[in-house]
Design a protein around this motif. Structure first.
Motif, mmCIF file in Angstrom:
data_model
loop_
_atom_site.group_PDB
_atom_site.id
_atom_site.type_symbol
_atom_site.label_atom_id
_atom_site.label_comp_id
_atom_site.label_asym_id
_atom_site.label_seq_id
_atom_site.Cartn_x
_atom_site.Cartn_y
_atom_site.Cartn_z
ATOM 1 N N ASP A 1 39.226 -35.815 58.295
ATOM 2 C CA ASP A 1 37.823 -35.678 58.699
ATOM 3 C C ASP A 1 36.867 -35.974 57.541
ATOM 4 O OD1 ASP A 1 38.649 -34.897 61.237
ATOM 5 O OD2 ASP A 1 38.659 -32.768 60.712
ATOM 6 N N LYS A 2 37.389 -36.113 56.345
ATOM 7 C CA LYS A 2 36.527 -36.383 55.189
ATOM 8 C C LYS A 2 36.102 -37.852 55.174
ATOM 9 C CE LYS A 2 38.684 -32.853 52.248
ATOM 10 N NZ LYS A 2 37.507 -32.009 52.057
ATOM 11 N N ASP A 3 34.966 -38.122 54.523
ATOM 12 C CA ASP A 3 34.517 -39.501 54.356
ATOM 13 C C ASP A 3 35.506 -40.244 53.471
ATOM 14 O OD1 ASP A 3 32.250 -39.118 55.898
ATOM 15 O OD2 ASP A 3 31.026 -38.483 54.187
ATOM 16 N N ARG A 4 35.773 -41.503 53.823
ATOM 17 C CA ARG A 4 36.756 -42.287 53.082
ATOM 18 C C ARG A 4 36.171 -43.643 52.697
ATOM 19 N NH1 ARG A 4 39.994 -40.507 57.513
ATOM 20 N NH2 ARG A 4 40.168 -42.615 58.349
ATOM 21 N N LEU A 5 36.554 -44.096 51.521
ATOM 22 C CA LEU A 5 36.154 -45.412 51.025
ATOM 23 C C LEU A 5 37.367 -46.047 50.355
ATOM 24 C CD1 LEU A 5 33.858 -47.489 50.380
ATOM 25 C CD2 LEU A 5 33.508 -46.243 48.238
ATOM 26 N N LEU A 6 37.575 -47.340 50.591
ATOM 27 C CA LEU A 6 38.720 -48.056 50.010
ATOM 28 C C LEU A 6 38.213 -49.016 48.944
ATOM 29 C CD1 LEU A 6 41.699 -48.927 49.894
ATOM 30 C CD2 LEU A 6 41.236 -50.495 51.793
ATOM 31 N N ALA A 7 38.789 -48.925 47.754
ATOM 32 C CA ALA A 7 38.456 -49.836 46.661
ATOM 33 C C ALA A 7 39.715 -50.606 46.262
ATOM 34 C CB ALA A 7 37.886 -49.062 45.472
ATOM 35 N N ILE A 8 39.587 -51.914 46.184
ATOM 36 C CA ILE A 8 40.688 -52.760 45.735
ATOM 37 C C ILE A 8 40.508 -52.966 44.241
ATOM 38 C CG2 ILE A 8 41.923 -54.929 46.079
ATOM 39 C CD1 ILE A 8 41.802 -53.104 48.556
ATOM 40 N N SER A 9 41.368 -52.318 43.462
ATOM 41 C CA SER A 9 41.235 -52.383 42.003
ATOM 42 C C SER A 9 41.904 -53.646 41.452
ATOM 43 C CB SER A 9 41.857 -51.133 41.374
ATOM 44 O OG SER A 9 43.243 -51.076 41.645
ATOM 45 N N LYS A 10 41.648 -53.906 40.164
ATOM 46 C CA LYS A 10 42.211 -55.080 39.461
ATOM 47 C C LYS A 10 41.792 -56.390 40.135
ATOM 48 C CE LYS A 10 46.202 -52.203 38.236
ATOM 49 N NZ LYS A 10 47.675 -52.050 38.246
#
Length: 330
Positions: free
Chosen positions: A275-284
């Motif tokens: 239920d928490k807010d989620r964000l996806l980051a593609i590193s490198k």
């Protein structure tokens, strides 16, 4: 704070004070032969109190002192004088601490707000002096109450890190590097899995002197929810974070699969985490050209906003902070 100084689990023994004895005293004074009972009450024993301390980030101070004992109450005396109360003992803990019964593992209470005090063990009541027992049929009672015994027991303290943003990813995904670039924290960084064994906290400086706290959670592996590796020790820290930042490296074999595995581990540990807010980051992402980015975008998981960043090349970090700030203040 070095990694070795971060302690998130400790057992302590606490003992509250015994109540003081009531006094069995008969008033005596010149020219007064039979003054009657005037024995005072005993004082209460000292409490053991858990107190929130916003200057603490770890349970490390309790590592070397595990036994806490409050003072006993003072005994009552003549002229109805009440004994002194036993001195309370305060145990300072950081915000996010859970207190469990050492034997039953039952959660007694949690410390999550500033200026919070919770009584762990109450002190014993003081005994009543003999003047309480005076009556028309018993005008000189020659007895008083003893004080009530204090309580004692073993307790388990667990810390769940309180942070605005929690970094979630597999080992060696670049979480510690990102934290070191965005904040002044200096986590251990190396090119092998499980470099981070304890959560690291850092304060991210945003515009207009505003800040938010980011936590580098040790890497999750598949099966962590069942306790594989140090799964339970790692996953519990994520429960306190407002927003979850998933970090997956650009050289991953299957970004969508890795994201689903991470999401599944969170779900098995605690379904409320979804239920928490989620964000996806593609590193490198400094390794990618525009063509490769376009290919990866077609295979990204659906239903989550995705950003391409590079901690080393300082790419996409301003956009990342802007997005996180909007999510935290939405």
């Amino acid at each position: 704070m070095t990694e070795g100084n971060f302690v998130d689990y400790i057992k302590i023994h606490a003992e509250s004070g015994k109540g003081g004895r009531g006094s069995m005293h008969l008033h005596r004074e010149k020219y007064i032969d039979k003054g009657g009972p005037d024995g005072g009450d005993g004082g209460r024993g000292g409490h053991v109190i858990i107190r929130a301390n916003t200057n603490m980030w770890t349970l490390y101070p309790l590592k070397f002192k595990k036994h806490f004992r409050a003072e006993h109450g003072g005994d009552g005396s003549k002229q109805r004088s009440t004994g002194s109360d036993g001195k309370d003992v305060y145990i300072d803990v950081p915000l996010g601490t859970i207190i469990r019964d050492g034997e039953t593992q039952e959660i007694l209470f949690e410390i999550t707000k500033e200026n919070t005090e919770q009584k762990l063990l109450p002190g014993g009541m003081g005994g009543r002096g003999n003047w309480h027992f005076k009556s028309s049929t018993n005008q000189t009672p020659r007895y008083a109450q003893p004080g009530v015994e204090g309580q004692e027991g073993w307790f388990q303290l667990e810390l769940k890190v309180l942070a605005d943003v929690g970094l979630v990813g597999f080992p060696n995904a670049g979480k510690s590097t990102l934290l070191s670039v965005l904040t002044s924290a200096k986590p251990k960084i190396a090119d092998y899995a499980f470099t981070t064994l304890k959560p690291n906290l850092g304060i991210v400086e945003y515009r207009d002197f505003q800040t938010f706290v980011m936590a580098d959670i040790p890497g999750i592996i598949e099966g962590a929810a069942e306790g594989k590796g140090l799964g339970h020790r790692f996953l519990r820290h994520i429960e306190r974070n407002s927003t979850l930042l998933f970090l997956i490296p650009a050289d991953s074999d299957d970004i969508k699969k890795e994201y689903n595995v991470l999401l599944n581990e969170l779900k098995q540990h605690n379904p409320e985490l979804l239920d928490k807010d989620r964000l996806l980051a593609i590193s490198k992402s400094d390794m990618l050209d525009d063509e490769l980015k376009a290919e990866i975008k077609q295979e990204l998981p659906e239903g989550i906003q995705t950003l391409f960043i590079s901690s080393v090349a300082q790419q996409g970090l301003t956009e990342l902070k802007d997005t996180l700030w909007e999510m935290l203040n939405d």
